[in-house]
Enzyme design. Structure first.
Site, PDB file in Angstrom:
ATOM      1  N   GLY A   9       0.842  -1.189   0.000  1.00  0.00           N
ATOM      2  CA  GLY A   9       0.000   0.000   0.000  1.00  0.00           C
ATOM      3  C   GLY A   9       0.873   1.234   0.000  1.00  0.00           C
ATOM      4  O   GLY A   9       2.098   1.144   0.120  1.00  0.00           O
ATOM      5  N   GLY A  10       0.256   2.360  -0.148  1.00  0.00           N
ATOM      6  CA  GLY A  10       0.980   3.626  -0.164  1.00  0.00           C
ATOM      7  C   GLY A  10       1.401   4.054   1.234  1.00  0.00           C
ATOM      8  O   GLY A  10       1.079   3.405   2.238  1.00  0.00           O
ATOM      9  N   SER A  13      -1.019   4.237   4.455  1.00  0.00           N
ATOM     10  CA  SER A  13      -2.246   3.579   4.000  1.00  0.00           C
ATOM     11  C   SER A  13      -2.866   2.685   5.068  1.00  0.00           C
ATOM     12  O   SER A  13      -4.024   2.290   4.950  1.00  0.00           O
ATOM     13  CB  SER A  13      -1.965   2.748   2.752  1.00  0.00           C
ATOM     14  OG  SER A  13      -1.055   1.702   3.058  1.00  0.00           O
ATOM     15  N   SER A  16       0.963  -1.415   7.604  1.00  0.00           N
ATOM     16  CA  SER A  16       1.657  -1.986   8.767  1.00  0.00           C
ATOM     17  C   SER A  16       0.660  -2.326   9.868  1.00  0.00           C
ATOM     18  O   SER A  16       0.753  -3.388  10.493  1.00  0.00           O
ATOM     19  CB  SER A  16       2.706  -1.011   9.301  1.00  0.00           C
ATOM     20  OG  SER A  16       3.758  -0.864   8.384  1.00  0.00           O
ATOM     21  N   THR A  35      13.557  -3.747   9.070  1.00  0.00           N
ATOM     22  CA  THR A  35      14.533  -3.690   7.988  1.00  0.00           C
ATOM     23  C   THR A  35      15.190  -2.323   7.836  1.00  0.00           C
ATOM     24  O   THR A  35      16.175  -2.200   7.110  1.00  0.00           O
ATOM     25  CB  THR A  35      13.872  -4.060   6.651  1.00  0.00           C
ATOM     26  OG1 THR A  35      12.833  -3.119   6.390  1.00  0.00           O
ATOM     27  CG2 THR A  35      13.318  -5.479   6.682  1.00  0.00           C
ATOM     28  N   HIS A  51       5.818   2.778  15.622  1.00  0.00           N
ATOM     29  CA  HIS A  51       5.675   1.353  15.317  1.00  0.00           C
ATOM     30  C   HIS A  51       5.961   0.509  16.557  1.00  0.00           C
ATOM     31  O   HIS A  51       5.244  -0.453  16.834  1.00  0.00           O
ATOM     32  CB  HIS A  51       6.617   0.951  14.180  1.00  0.00           C
ATOM     33  CG  HIS A  51       6.081   1.259  12.827  1.00  0.00           C
ATOM     34  ND1 HIS A  51       5.618   0.293  11.970  1.00  0.00           N
ATOM     35  CD2 HIS A  51       5.922   2.434  12.164  1.00  0.00           C
ATOM     36  CE1 HIS A  51       5.201   0.849  10.860  1.00  0.00           C
ATOM     37  NE2 HIS A  51       5.390   2.148  10.943  1.00  0.00           N
ATOM     38  N   ASP A  84       8.774  -5.745   8.130  1.00  0.00           N
ATOM     39  CA  ASP A  84       8.329  -4.382   7.835  1.00  0.00           C
ATOM     40  C   ASP A  84       9.553  -3.504   7.625  1.00  0.00           C
ATOM     41  O   ASP A  84      10.233  -3.177   8.572  1.00  0.00           O
ATOM     42  CB  ASP A  84       7.472  -3.865   8.977  1.00  0.00           C
ATOM     43  CG  ASP A  84       6.607  -2.680   8.597  1.00  0.00           C
ATOM     44  OD1 ASP A  84       6.725  -2.199   7.455  1.00  0.00           O
ATOM     45  OD2 ASP A  84       5.812  -2.236   9.442  1.00  0.00           O
TER      46      ASP A  84
END
Length: 177
Positions: A9-10, A13, A16, A35, A51, A84
């Site tokens: 997705g953008g 969006s 995640s 990552t 996150h 992610d």
């Protein structure tokens, strides 16, 4: 049977968050594979903190460099690995001057695709969908968009499930809903 699931997705969006909601439903151990390279950029550090705050404390964390495929091979059977994201992983192959390490990229990309063809655990991968806008003017940015677009296509081809997330809403493109 272990499954692989690509979620794309953008920016902002909800991809995640959607991937994390799937991981929360998993009955076994969850490993979050980050990552992105650590940077001193305050805005990027804020995104990482956001996150982290959403993840349960009992999830394990693996911060990987270029060797994503090798890291996935370490997954315990029955566990879920949430990666992610593939775009941040690709960024590791560009140096500060914008030079791309094509040889290392091809080797690591092949390694990842081989692991996804026979995964040791359930794997959920998050990636950016970057090819819907105008063609970027800068050569480095165009190269990034091209490489990520090709990677997303190849990962989607080997994954059992593919979901596009837009406006926080998942749209299943491949596999069962």
């Amino acid at each position: 049977m272990t499954t692989t699931h690509l979620i794309s997705g953008g920016a902002r969006s909800g991809k995640s968050r959607y991937a994390e909601s799937l991981a929360l439903q998993h009955g076994g151990a969850v490993c979050y594979v980050a990552t992105a390279e650590r940077r001193s950029d305050a805005a990027f550090a804020e995104r990482i903190a956001h996150h982290r705050a959403r993840r349960p404390a009992h999830w394990s964390l693996a911060e990987v460099g270029r060797n994503l495929g090798e890291a996935l091979l370490q997954a315990a059977p029955g566990s879920l690995v949430l990666v992610d994201c593939l775009g941040m992983w690709l960024m590791r192959f560009f140096d500060e001057d914008g030079q791309f390490d094509a040889g290392a990229w091809q080797q690591q990309r092949s390694s990842l695709l081989a692991v996804l063809a026979a995964p040791p655990a359930q794997i959920v991968l998050v990636s950016n969908e970057v090819g819907w806008g105008v063609v970027p003017l800068g050569a480095e940015t165009r190269h990034f968009v091209d490489e990520l677009g090709r990677l997303n296509q190849d990962v989607a081809a080997v994954c059992q499930r593919v979901t596009l997330v837009a406006c926080g809403q998942p749209l299943v493109l491949k596999g069962a809903a």
